[in-house]
Motif scaffolding. Sequence first.
Motif, PDB file in Angstrom:
ATOM      1  N   ALA A  83       0.860  -1.196   0.000  1.00 20.46           N
ATOM      2  CA  ALA A  83       0.000   0.000   0.000  1.00 20.46           C
ATOM      3  C   ALA A  83       0.885   1.231   0.000  1.00 20.46           C
ATOM      4  O   ALA A  83       1.872   1.297   0.744  1.00 20.46           O
ATOM      5  N   GLY A  87      -3.048   5.016   0.156  1.00 20.92           N
ATOM      6  CA  GLY A  87      -3.923   3.855   0.310  1.00 20.92           C
ATOM      7  C   GLY A  87      -4.014   2.985  -0.929  1.00 20.92           C
ATOM      8  O   GLY A  87      -4.576   1.891  -0.873  1.00 20.92           O
ATOM      9  N   ARG A  89      -3.208   0.256  -3.640  1.00 19.79           N
ATOM     10  CA  ARG A  89      -2.584  -1.047  -3.389  1.00 19.79           C
ATOM     11  C   ARG A  89      -2.184  -1.712  -4.691  1.00 19.79           C
ATOM     12  O   ARG A  89      -2.961  -1.706  -5.658  1.00 19.79           O
ATOM     13  N   ARG A 343      -4.729  -8.794  -4.806  1.00 20.22           N
ATOM     14  CA  ARG A 343      -5.390  -7.519  -4.493  1.00 20.22           C
ATOM     15  C   ARG A 343      -6.902  -7.709  -4.443  1.00 20.22           C
ATOM     16  O   ARG A 343      -7.576  -7.229  -3.560  1.00 20.22           O
ATOM     17  N   ASP A 351      -8.555  -3.612   6.266  1.00 14.70           N
ATOM     18  CA  ASP A 351      -7.136  -3.271   6.285  1.00 14.70           C
ATOM     19  C   ASP A 351      -6.547  -3.663   7.645  1.00 14.70           C
ATOM     20  O   ASP A 351      -7.250  -3.823   8.627  1.00 14.70           O
TER      21      ASP A 351
END
Length: 365
Positions: A83, A87, A89, A343, A351
């Motif tokens: 990340a 934020g 990813r 992902r 998270d």
Amino acid sequence: MTPDVLSAGPQELEALLEEAGQPRFRGRQLFRALWREGVADYAAVTVWPKALRTAMAQRAPWGRARCLAEQRSPDGTVKWLLAFPDGARVETVLLPHDYGYSLCVSSQVGCAMGCTFCASGLSGRLRNLTAGEMLEQVRFANTYLAEADPGARVSRVDLMGSGEPLDNYTATVRFLRLAHEPEGLGLSYRHMTVSTSGLAPRIRRLADEGLPVTLAVSLHAADDELRTRLMPVNQAYPLEAVMEAAAYYWRRTRRRVTFEYLLLRGLNDTPAQARQLVALLRPLDGGAHVNLIPWNPVPELPWQASTPAAAARFLDLVQAGGISCTIRKEFGRDIDAACGQLRRREEGMRDSQGLWVIPPRPGPG
Ligand code: SF4
């Protein structure tokens, strides 16, 4: 505007430090600390006086990627979900080889190309990565290797993770140049591969950059009808345009072009299709290599892997046609190794502040 320190080259960092009233060589020291040493933050740039570290942390802050999840396969493949500070990813996959380690690097969060066999394309493109965020993936892997295999570093990078690198052209070329910097990661251009779905004009542009990197074209079908079904981008750049661009790349760089070909049972693995592939690639006159890829099942997608017999027959026919051809070793089948899988699996999970070690997915399919 806050400078993008992680995407800056040594000369740009020299200029940044000069603007801050420092001697230019401090910029090179920073570049080296960022990528050769892989420091965690300014506080770790110990060749600088403490006051300078504090001042630069305010003037030009940057943040490393953090690891949200890790999967390890018994074959040595390691996959991370990283990340970035905003934020976003991406996945990065480390692969062990006889010669050392290669890293499969992502170039975008998601992908706009919509290939029907790919998990990365299922949510579309969320954003481009910067050059610094691509370098970050290599830096992260090197930091892991420092403990897991002391003395080892990533020696090859393949832009084959999520994203179409040539759809993020400027950042991709910047990444290639910065990854080559001897004071940083010091990777040889010959050990870098740019994988594309076939953006023909960008292939030509890359050929003109003067970077002797390997070009890998995802082909997956030797006729337009099937290729358009598998890869919608084929409507914009059909096989003729892709092959002309690939031939230009070969002539201009003298780097043999790799053609990636996923083997999908009953869809593109017949003898007739192998012969069609040979006919398509023969005009490259020695400038083509075919990499047959066993399909790594994605739960959301309907395709099946070719049988070993069909794969072997396809390989034989392409080789018999005078085209260099190999079957890629399967890596990390037990850890969602196809791009985008980790992902997407993570998207449904909350998270975490630390590292999540995910148990291997039970068997293919
Ligand atoms: S295969 Fe590559 S180009 Fe196609 S959707 Fe997936 S990431 Fe994008």
